[in-house]
Write a protein that holds these residues in place. Structure first.
Motif, mmCIF file in Angstrom:
data_model
loop_
_atom_site.group_PDB
_atom_site.id
_atom_site.type_symbol
_atom_site.label_atom_id
_atom_site.label_comp_id
_atom_site.label_asym_id
_atom_site.label_seq_id
_atom_site.Cartn_x
_atom_site.Cartn_y
_atom_site.Cartn_z
ATOM 1 N N CYS A 1 0.835 -1.202 0.000
ATOM 2 C CA CYS A 1 0.000 0.000 0.000
ATOM 3 C C CYS A 1 0.871 1.253 0.000
ATOM 4 O O CYS A 1 1.803 1.363 0.808
ATOM 5 N N PHE A 2 0.567 2.183 -0.874
ATOM 6 C CA PHE A 2 1.292 3.442 -0.979
ATOM 7 C C PHE A 2 0.390 4.552 -0.439
ATOM 8 O O PHE A 2 -0.669 4.825 -1.001
ATOM 9 N N TYR A 3 0.823 5.169 0.653
ATOM 10 C CA TYR A 3 -0.041 6.079 1.397
ATOM 11 C C TYR A 3 0.574 7.467 1.473
ATOM 12 O O TYR A 3 1.747 7.622 1.803
ATOM 13 N N ASN A 4 -0.224 8.472 1.162
ATOM 14 C CA ASN A 4 0.161 9.867 1.329
ATOM 15 C C ASN A 4 -0.514 10.386 2.595
ATOM 16 O O ASN A 4 -1.732 10.523 2.651
ATOM 17 N N THR A 5 0.305 10.633 3.637
ATOM 18 C CA THR A 5 -0.278 10.996 4.938
ATOM 19 C C THR A 5 -0.887 12.394 4.945
ATOM 20 O O THR A 5 -1.644 12.728 5.852
ATOM 21 N N LYS A 6 -0.550 13.222 3.929
ATOM 22 C CA LYS A 6 -1.102 14.580 3.900
ATOM 23 C C LYS A 6 -2.521 14.613 3.363
ATOM 24 O O LYS A 6 -3.421 15.172 3.984
ATOM 25 N N ASP A 7 -2.718 14.018 2.184
ATOM 26 C CA ASP A 7 -4.076 14.035 1.612
ATOM 27 C C ASP A 7 -4.815 12.723 1.847
ATOM 28 O O ASP A 7 -5.946 12.550 1.394
ATOM 29 N N ARG A 8 -4.159 11.774 2.548
ATOM 30 C CA ARG A 8 -4.751 10.486 2.928
ATOM 31 C C ARG A 8 -5.194 9.653 1.717
ATOM 32 O O ARG A 8 -6.144 8.869 1.784
ATOM 33 N N SER A 9 -4.500 9.828 0.606
ATOM 34 C CA SER A 9 -4.779 8.998 -0.576
ATOM 35 C C SER A 9 -4.023 7.680 -0.464
ATOM 36 O O SER A 9 -2.878 7.633 -0.017
ATOM 37 N N ILE A 10 -4.683 6.597 -0.869
ATOM 38 C CA ILE A 10 -4.127 5.250 -0.747
ATOM 39 C C ILE A 10 -4.276 4.530 -2.071
ATOM 40 O O ILE A 10 -5.354 4.535 -2.672
ATOM 41 N N ARG A 11 -3.201 3.893 -2.522
ATOM 42 C CA ARG A 11 -3.279 2.998 -3.667
ATOM 43 C C ARG A 11 -2.628 1.679 -3.278
ATOM 44 O O ARG A 11 -1.589 1.663 -2.618
ATOM 45 N N ILE A 12 -3.236 0.574 -3.696
ATOM 46 C CA ILE A 12 -2.777 -0.747 -3.260
ATOM 47 C C ILE A 12 -2.454 -1.623 -4.471
ATOM 48 O O ILE A 12 -3.236 -1.700 -5.418
ATOM 49 N N SER A 13 -1.289 -2.265 -4.410
ATOM 50 C CA SER A 13 -0.910 -3.280 -5.386
ATOM 51 C C SER A 13 -1.010 -4.644 -4.723
ATOM 52 O O SER A 13 -0.528 -4.834 -3.610
ATOM 53 N N SER A 14 -1.624 -5.593 -5.425
ATOM 54 C CA SER A 14 -1.843 -6.923 -4.865
ATOM 55 C C SER A 14 -1.238 -7.970 -5.791
ATOM 56 O O SER A 14 -1.404 -7.908 -7.011
ATOM 57 N N GLY A 15 -0.517 -8.923 -5.212
ATOM 58 C CA GLY A 15 0.093 -9.966 -6.031
ATOM 59 C C GLY A 15 0.952 -10.880 -5.191
ATOM 60 O O GLY A 15 0.894 -10.872 -3.961
ATOM 61 N N GLY A 16 1.769 -11.660 -5.865
ATOM 62 C CA GLY A 16 2.625 -12.582 -5.132
ATOM 63 C C GLY A 16 1.829 -13.691 -4.472
ATOM 64 O O GLY A 16 0.652 -13.912 -4.767
ATOM 65 N N SER A 17 2.451 -14.395 -3.549
ATOM 66 C CA SER A 17 1.772 -15.488 -2.872
ATOM 67 C C SER A 17 2.490 -15.816 -1.577
ATOM 68 O O SER A 17 3.605 -15.348 -1.315
ATOM 69 N N TYR A 18 1.848 -16.631 -0.773
ATOM 70 C CA TYR A 18 2.418 -17.055 0.503
ATOM 71 C C TYR A 18 3.713 -17.843 0.305
ATOM 72 O O TYR A 18 4.620 -17.786 1.129
ATOM 73 N N THR A 19 3.823 -18.569 -0.812
ATOM 74 C CA THR A 19 4.961 -19.462 -1.023
ATOM 75 C C THR A 19 6.243 -18.730 -1.420
ATOM 76 O O THR A 19 7.302 -19.343 -1.448
ATOM 77 N N LEU A 20 6.152 -17.433 -1.749
ATOM 78 C CA LEU A 20 7.362 -16.679 -2.076
ATOM 79 C C LEU A 20 8.332 -16.714 -0.895
ATOM 80 O O LEU A 20 7.948 -16.470 0.247
ATOM 81 N N GLU A 21 9.587 -16.997 -1.181
ATOM 82 C CA GLU A 21 10.582 -17.038 -0.105
ATOM 83 C C GLU A 21 10.700 -15.686 0.588
ATOM 84 O O GLU A 21 10.810 -15.610 1.822
ATOM 85 N N SER A 22 10.644 -14.588 -0.196
ATOM 86 C CA SER A 22 10.752 -13.252 0.394
ATOM 87 C C SER A 22 9.560 -12.945 1.288
ATOM 88 O O SER A 22 9.686 -12.241 2.299
ATOM 89 N N ASN A 23 8.361 -13.462 0.939
ATOM 90 C CA ASN A 23 7.183 -13.269 1.774
ATOM 91 C C ASN A 23 7.347 -13.987 3.113
ATOM 92 O O ASN A 23 7.084 -13.422 4.183
ATOM 93 N N GLN A 24 7.789 -15.224 3.069
ATOM 94 C CA GLN A 24 7.941 -15.991 4.302
ATOM 95 C C GLN A 24 9.066 -15.429 5.171
ATOM 96 O O GLN A 24 8.974 -15.451 6.406
ATOM 97 N N GLN A 25 10.117 -14.899 4.552
ATOM 98 C CA GLN A 25 11.196 -14.297 5.335
ATOM 99 C C GLN A 25 10.707 -13.066 6.092
ATOM 100 O O GLN A 25 10.959 -12.920 7.297
ATOM 101 N N LEU A 26 10.016 -12.147 5.400
ATOM 102 C CA LEU A 26 9.527 -10.932 6.059
ATOM 103 C C LEU A 26 8.489 -11.262 7.123
ATOM 104 O O LEU A 26 8.510 -10.700 8.229
ATOM 105 N N LEU A 27 7.589 -12.182 6.811
ATOM 106 C CA LEU A 27 6.566 -12.578 7.781
ATOM 107 C C LEU A 27 7.213 -13.183 9.017
ATOM 108 O O LEU A 27 6.858 -12.838 10.158
ATOM 109 N N GLY A 28 8.185 -14.065 8.813
ATOM 110 C CA GLY A 28 8.842 -14.714 9.946
ATOM 111 C C GLY A 28 9.635 -13.733 10.795
ATOM 112 O O GLY A 28 9.580 -13.771 12.033
#
Length: 445
Positions: A162-189
Motif C-alpha cells: 500500500c502506498f499512502y500519502n499521509t497529507k491528503d490520505r490517498s491510498i493505492r494498493i498493489s496486490s500480487g505474489g503469494s504465501y509461497t514466495l521465499e521473500s514473503n515468508q522471510q519478512l513474515l517470519g
C-alpha cells in the motif's frame, strides 16, 4: 652393460624432468586461468542493496494486529537493516506483476500483520518504478511518504503493498505474489519473531487524537526521550595549526594520481586540480568537487542508476571517516541531470545546515550530488565535526508539549517532534511545533 644402465638413468632423468615441467605448467595455468573466486557474505550484499535504495525509512513500524501494538524499529540497528532488506526484496518480487486495485477498494491495512516503512519525505512514483523496474500501468501515480507491506499469511492470500500519502490520505494498493514466495515468508517470519520479543511502543496517532492533525502518522506511546547539546564546526579547524594539512590530505583523496595535481590558493581556499577534476576547499568546511565529463560518460541512464552513482560517490568519500552516516532526502530531475539531496549524522547526531552558512554557500542540505547521465559531475558537502556534551533526559515529552499548546491556544497541525537546530556553531535540541499560522521552537533540554 654399464652403457645400458647409463641410458636407463638418462631416460629416467628426462622422464622425471618432463613430469615436473608438466606439473609446473599445470600449476601456472591453474593460477592464471582459474583464479580463486571471492566469497561475499549474504549480509554484505544485503547491506549494499539497502544503502543504495531510494526507499530509506528512518523508522520501520511493525504490528501483528495492525490497529494497535506497533513496534518502532529505528534506523542504524541490525533489525532495521534486516526488515528493510526483506521488504525491498518482497517488493521486487511482487510489484512487477502485481495488480493495481481500484481506488474505491483502497484503505489502510489496519488489521493483520503489517510492516510500515515511513519515509522522511514524499517519494515520487517515478523513483520507485525506476528502482523496482515496474511498468507504469502496474504502479500508482503521485507521491507518498509511507509504504505499508502486508505479507500473505496463508495460501489463500496475496501480498498487499500500500502506498499512502499521509497529507491528503490517498491510498493505492498493489496486490500480487503469494504465501509461497521465499521473500514473503522471510519478512513474515522476521516480523513475527521481533514482535514476540519486543514490547510495543507506538500507536497510530488518530487513535489518540482523532481528526486533530492534518496528516496521519505514529506517536510514541509513553516515555521521555534523551538528547544532548553540542558544538558543530569545520572538520579542518579542529586542531590549531592543522587546517592547511587537513584540507590538503582530504582534497588529495579524490585523486588517483597525486603527481598530476596542481595546487594553489584563492584567498584562504585551497584549489586542487588536474585535467579532469577540480576540488575546492574552504577552511570553514565547504567542499566543491567538479569533474569534466567526456562524451562516453554522459550516457543517459535511469533515475535508479543515477542514484546508485550518487550513493557510491558518498560512500567512497566517507569510507575513511568513522561515525558518519547519510540519509537520502530528495531529488530534482533537470533533463539529463539529476540533483540528489542528503542529510547526514555524526555518531548518531543529526547535523543540520546553519541557515547563515547555507545562505552563504547556497546550500539547502549538507550534501548535494549532481549526476549527469550515470556520472557524478558535481559534489558539494559541508565537511563538519561535532562535539556533544553529556546526554540528559528531556524536560517534557510530546504529550506535555501538546498540553502546553492547548494552554497557549496554539492550533497544531502535526504532533510535536524533536529536532536539532544549528545556530552559530551550536547544536540545540528543540521541540518543533507546527501551528496553523506559524512554527514554534521550544528548548528540549
Amino acid at each position: 652393460m654399464r652403457r645400458l644402465d647409463d641410458r636407463k638413468e638418462w631416460m629416467l632423468f628426462w622422464l622425471a624432468s618432463c613430469i615436473l615441467v608438466i606439473l609446473a605448467l599445470m600449476q601456472i595455468s591453474w593460477l592464471f586461468w582459474n583464479p580463486p573466486r571471492e566469497q561475499s557474505s549474504p549480509d554484505t550484499n544485503e547491506t549494499e542493496e539497502v544503502r543504495s535504495s531510494m526507499i530509506s525509512p528512518e523508522i520501520i513500524y511493525i504490528s501483528l494486529k495492525g490497529q494497535t501494538g506497533f513496534v518502532g524499529v529505528p534506523d542504524g540497528t541490525g533489525d532495521h537493516m534486516t526488515l528493510l532488506s526483506e521488504s525491498l526484496s518482497l517488493m521486487h518480487d511482487v510489484l512487477p506483476t502485481s495488480i493495481l486495485m481500484d481506488e474505491e477498494e483502497s484503505e489502510l491495512p489496519l488489521l493483520g500483520t503489517v510492516c510500515c516503512l515511513e519515509l522522511p519525505f514524499s517519494l515520487s512514483a517515478e523513483a520507485v518504478r525506476s528502482e523496482m523496474d515496474v511498468p507504469e500501468n502496474r504502479f500508482p501515480e503521485g507521491a507518498f511518504d509511507q509504504i505499508w507491506i502486508v505479507p500473505a499469511r496463508s495460501l489463500t492470500e496475496d501480498v498487499r503493498i500500500c502506498f499512502y500519502n499521509t497529507k491528503d490520505r490517498s491510498i493505492r494498493i498493489s496486490s500480487g505474489g503469494s504465501y509461497t514466495l521465499e521473500s514473503n515468508q522471510q519478512l513474515l517470519g522476521t516480523t513475527v519473531d521481533l514482535l514476540r520479543s519486543v514490547d510495543s511502543d507506538y500507536i497510530w496517532q488518530n487513535q489518540a487524537f482523532p481528526e486533530v492533525f492534518e496528516r496521519d502518522g505514529f506517536l510514541k506511546a509513553e516515555g521521555k526521550a534523551s538528547g544532548a547539546r553540542g558544538q558543530i564546526g569545520s572538520f579542518f579547524q579542529q586542531d590549531e595549526g592543522m587546517t592547511d594539512l587537513r584540507m590538503r590530505r582530504y582534497g588529495m583523496s579524490f585523486f588517483d594520481y597525486p603527481d598530476t595535481v596542481t595546487e594553489k590558493y584563492l584567498e584562504d581556499d585551497l584549489l586542487l586540480s588536474n585535467e579532469k577534476m577540480t576540488v575546492r576547499l574552504s577552511p570553514e568546511g565547504h567542499l566543491v568537487y567538479v569533474e569534466t565529463l567526456t562524451g562516453d560518460e554522459k550516457t543517459e541512464t535511469s533515475l535508479s542508476e543515477a542514484y546508485d552513482a550518487a550513493a557510491a560517490f558518498i560512500r567512497k568519500d566517507m569510507a575513511l571517516s568513522s561515525g558518519f552516516s547519510w540519509k537520502f532526502v530528495g531529488y530534482e530531475s533537470l533533463g539529463v541531470e539529476t540533483v540528489f539531496y542528503f542529510d547526514y549524522t555524526i555518531d548518531g547526531y543529526f547535523c543540520p545546515m546553519d541557515p547563515m552558512i547555507g545562505e552563504k554557500w547556497g546550500m539547502s542540505f549538507p550534501i548535494i550530488v549532481t549526476v549527469y547521465g550515470s556520472k557524478v559531475r558535481r559534489y558539494e558537502r559541508y565537511v563538519c565535526a561535532v562535539q556533544m556534551k553529556e546526554v540528559s533526559q528531556m524536560r517534557y515529552d510530546w504529550k506535555e508539549m501538546m498540553d502546553r499548546c492547548a494552554r497557549e491556544e496554539i492550533e497544531v497541525i502535526e504532533p510535536p517532534h524533536l529536532t536539532y537546530q544549528m545556530t552559530r556553531g551550536q547544536l540545540f535540541l528543540v521541540w518543533k511545533i507546527v501551528g496553523r499560522d506559524q512554527t514554534y521552537y521550544y528548548p528540549a533540554l
